[in-house]
Design a protein around this motif. Sequence first.
Motif, PDB file in Angstrom:
ATOM      1  N   UNK A 248       0.854  -1.183   0.000  1.00  0.00           N
ATOM      2  CA  UNK A 248       0.000   0.000   0.000  1.00  0.00           C
ATOM      3  C   UNK A 248       0.892   1.235   0.000  1.00  0.00           C
ATOM      4  N   UNK A 249       0.566   2.205  -0.838  1.00  0.00           N
ATOM      5  CA  UNK A 249       1.372   3.427  -0.910  1.00  0.00           C
ATOM      6  C   UNK A 249       1.546   4.067   0.464  1.00  0.00           C
ATOM      7  N   UNK A 250       0.539   3.969   1.302  1.00  0.00           N
ATOM      8  CA  UNK A 250       0.609   4.574   2.639  1.00  0.00           C
ATOM      9  C   UNK A 250       1.730   3.969   3.472  1.00  0.00           C
ATOM     10  N   UNK A 251       2.043   2.701   3.236  1.00  0.00           N
ATOM     11  CA  UNK A 251       3.015   1.984   4.064  1.00  0.00           C
ATOM     12  C   UNK A 251       4.431   2.013   3.512  1.00  0.00           C
TER      13      UNK A 251
ATOM     14  N   UNK B 196      13.420  10.271   3.916  1.00  0.00           N
ATOM     15  CA  UNK B 196      14.390   9.562   3.078  1.00  0.00           C
ATOM     16  C   UNK B 196      14.515   8.096   3.483  1.00  0.00           C
ATOM     17  N   UNK B 197      13.411   7.516   3.957  1.00  0.00           N
ATOM     18  CA  UNK B 197      13.406   6.114   4.384  1.00  0.00           C
ATOM     19  C   UNK B 197      12.167   5.422   3.830  1.00  0.00           C
ATOM     20  N   UNK B 198      12.333   4.163   3.414  1.00  0.00           N
ATOM     21  CA  UNK B 198      11.203   3.390   2.912  1.00  0.00           C
ATOM     22  C   UNK B 198      11.429   1.904   3.136  1.00  0.00           C
TER      23      UNK B 198
ATOM     24  N   UNK C 166       4.825  16.252   7.535  1.00  0.00           N
ATOM     25  CA  UNK C 166       5.163  15.106   8.369  1.00  0.00           C
ATOM     26  C   UNK C 166       6.254  14.282   7.684  1.00  0.00           C
ATOM     27  N   UNK C 167       7.001  13.536   8.463  1.00  0.00           N
ATOM     28  CA  UNK C 167       8.132  12.783   7.906  1.00  0.00           C
ATOM     29  C   UNK C 167       7.680  11.611   7.047  1.00  0.00           C
ATOM     30  N   UNK C 168       6.467  11.175   7.229  1.00  0.00           N
ATOM     31  CA  UNK C 168       5.860  10.160   6.368  1.00  0.00           C
ATOM     32  C   UNK C 168       4.393  10.533   6.184  1.00  0.00           C
TER      33      UNK C 168
END
Length: 273
Positions: free
Chosen positions: A145-148, A154-156, A214-216
């Motif tokens: 999911x794009x949300x997750x 700069x983190x994924x 927000x950072x994410x």
Amino acid sequence: MDLNTITEVVRHPGDRPGAHWREGDAWLAGGTWLFSTEQPDLRRLVDLTALRWDPLVRDAAGLEIGATCTVRDLYAFAPPDDWRAGGLLAASCEAFLSSFKVWNSATVGGNICMSLPAGPMITLTVALEAEYELWPPDGPARRVDALDFVTGDHQNVLAPGEILRRVRIPGRALEKHAAHRRFTLTHLGRSTVFLIGTRTPGTDDLLLTVTAGTTRPVRLAFDTMPDARTLQQSIDAIPAHLWFADPNGTPEHRHHLTTYFAEEIRGELTAGV
């Protein structure tokens, strides 16, 4: 910028390019960030554009965006009239801190994988409830999911050698009513906050996506349209550590702007019920 540590460029990778991934590799698509700064840890570039993935595919299920689709191609896409939220595609392209020249090279997948708070392709795809298809170095593809996908600045969730192959946006999300608000310190500056709200036709629900501040990405979902107080309380409940701080705004400033613009979005979508 010259990347003087690069010893090889793989011009024609295999159909599953991650199979030959090794430490020191980087995927090369648009390269607009890759060539903008020093990359001392890199030794090899793997050119994804040679794979010629379809940039945009419209079908009965919705819209598929190839990871190497350029911002220019996305901006030029004309959504059908029944995609009420289709205007978000162009609006999100316009949220880039870049010139039209960069649009010719910058890719949708590159912006997502950079995973910066102000990445407008992240805002777009999370707001439209997209799903990402990821290709690991070996084994079957996985869907996220794009949300997750983005977990911080700069983190994924990408593992070493894993690649974003495509983005799938469902037609039901594109058919929703939509409203967006964005704030920058300068006319063409980086987003301080970028919010998108959507409402399903024939209902009074609300899906509010909060990004850049927000950072994410943060998603606030309501089965029925909240009143102003409930909406503000939901924004106040966003954990303090998620609010982003950089020269474009303090966490307090971003929280204030988010509250202000969220109420505007609520009012705009309520008027359309």
